[in-house]
Design an enzyme around this catalytic site. Structure first.
Site, PDB file in Angstrom:
ATOM      1  N   GLY A  47       1.059  -1.101   0.078  1.00 35.86           N
ATOM      2  CA  GLY A  47       0.151  -0.176  -0.173  1.00 35.86           C
ATOM      3  C   GLY A  47       1.109   1.517   0.148  1.00 35.86           C
ATOM      4  O   GLY A  47       1.792   1.218  -0.341  1.00 35.86           O
ATOM      5  N   CYS A  78       5.823  -5.568   1.003  1.00 33.23           N
ATOM      6  CA  CYS A  78       6.415  -4.072   0.280  1.00 33.23           C
ATOM      7  C   CYS A  78       6.077  -2.769   1.137  1.00 33.23           C
ATOM      8  O   CYS A  78       7.151  -2.804   1.785  1.00 33.23           O
ATOM      9  CB  CYS A  78       5.335  -3.595  -0.859  1.00 33.23           C
ATOM     10  SG  CYS A  78       5.965  -2.547  -2.083  1.00 33.23           S
ATOM     11  N   HIS A 175       5.236  -8.437  -4.469  1.00 38.72           N
ATOM     12  CA  HIS A 175       3.806  -8.729  -3.715  1.00 38.72           C
ATOM     13  C   HIS A 175       3.301 -10.568  -4.416  1.00 38.72           C
ATOM     14  O   HIS A 175       3.118 -10.831  -5.363  1.00 38.72           O
ATOM     15  CB  HIS A 175       2.991  -7.616  -5.359  1.00 38.72           C
ATOM     16  CG  HIS A 175       2.921  -6.322  -4.324  1.00 38.72           C
ATOM     17  ND1 HIS A 175       2.053  -6.042  -3.201  1.00 38.72           N
ATOM     18  CD2 HIS A 175       3.856  -5.432  -4.752  1.00 38.72           C
ATOM     19  CE1 HIS A 175       2.370  -4.733  -3.374  1.00 38.72           C
ATOM     20  NE2 HIS A 175       3.712  -4.374  -3.784  1.00 38.72           N
ATOM     21  N   GLU A 177       1.251 -11.808  -2.879  1.00 41.42           N
ATOM     22  CA  GLU A 177      -0.027 -12.353  -2.934  1.00 41.42           C
ATOM     23  C   GLU A 177      -0.420 -12.210  -4.542  1.00 41.42           C
ATOM     24  O   GLU A 177      -1.522 -12.221  -4.735  1.00 41.42           O
ATOM     25  CB  GLU A 177      -1.120 -11.371  -1.910  1.00 41.42           C
ATOM     26  CG  GLU A 177      -0.906 -10.314  -2.555  1.00 41.42           C
ATOM     27  CD  GLU A 177       0.220  -8.995  -2.409  1.00 41.42           C
ATOM     28  OE1 GLU A 177       0.656  -7.529  -2.232  1.00 41.42           O
ATOM     29  OE2 GLU A 177       1.638  -9.677  -2.479  1.00 41.42           O
TER      30      GLU A 177
END
Length: 193
Positions: A47, A78, A175, A177
């Protein structure tokens, strides 16, 4: 089944919920200190780290997260890696200081410089998961400039550490995910035992 919290204040926490579930955990969205109770581990997603920091202060979550991290594993990706680092630059900012790394914010470039790359994990990572390269999605990624003596590099990109663990904690500047490769989340779940 292990219960993994995903900090759900900002960022793409939904993707981490799904990734943790694919890896075999029960995922729970975390928005306040009470949500940390009965969790086996926590994921802090990507984010915008300064926005997350502001929201963490507003929700009085900084100290509860530090306390949680003294007892349980935390995985930061991140912006989450920035928040877990004990040293942040470009610019300097407060962090949880739970893993001995120095991180430089947004060093891989702006949003337009985001990329999907192939990363070859270190032998130790492959021995604990499965062999082979993995996909790494970099979005305005920080760069790890310093790795403390107690931390271990599990993967590199262009020579720089991108996946690091220290004790119960783990960080990725990419990332995982956003990839179908479950190995990074599965490795984190191994820390919950």
């Amino acid at each position: 089944m292990k219960r993994v919290g995903v900090l759900a204040l900002q960022g793409d926490f939904h993707a981490h919920v799904k990734a943790a579930e694919r890896a075999g955990a029960a995922a729970v969205e975390v928005r306040c200190a009470a949500d940390l109770e009965s969790l086996d581990g926590l994921i802090i997603p990507g984010g915008e780290s300064t926005t997350m920091l502001k929201l963490l202060r507003e929700e009085n979550l900084m100290e509860p997260l530090r306390q949680f991290g003294r007892r349980r594993p935390i995985f930061g990706t991140c912006a989450g890696a920035i928040l877990l680092a004990n040293e942040v630059s470009s610019p300097a900012q407060e962090s949880l200081g739970l893993i001995d790394i120095g991180v430089e914010r947004n060093d891989y470039g702006r949003q337009i410089d985001s990329r999907v790359s192939s990363v070859t994990p270190e032998a130790e990572f492959q021995s604990r998961t499965a062999p082979g390269d993995m996909e790494a999605v970099f979005i305005r990624a920080p760069i790890i400039r310093r790795v403390g003596n107690g931390a271990r590099v599990l993967a590199r990109y262009q020579g720089d550490p991108v996946l690091v663990e220290e004790g119960r904690h783990m960080v990725a500047t990419f990332h995982p995910e956003l990839s179908t490769d479950r190995r990074v989340h599965e490795l984190f779940l191994q820390k919950l035992d």
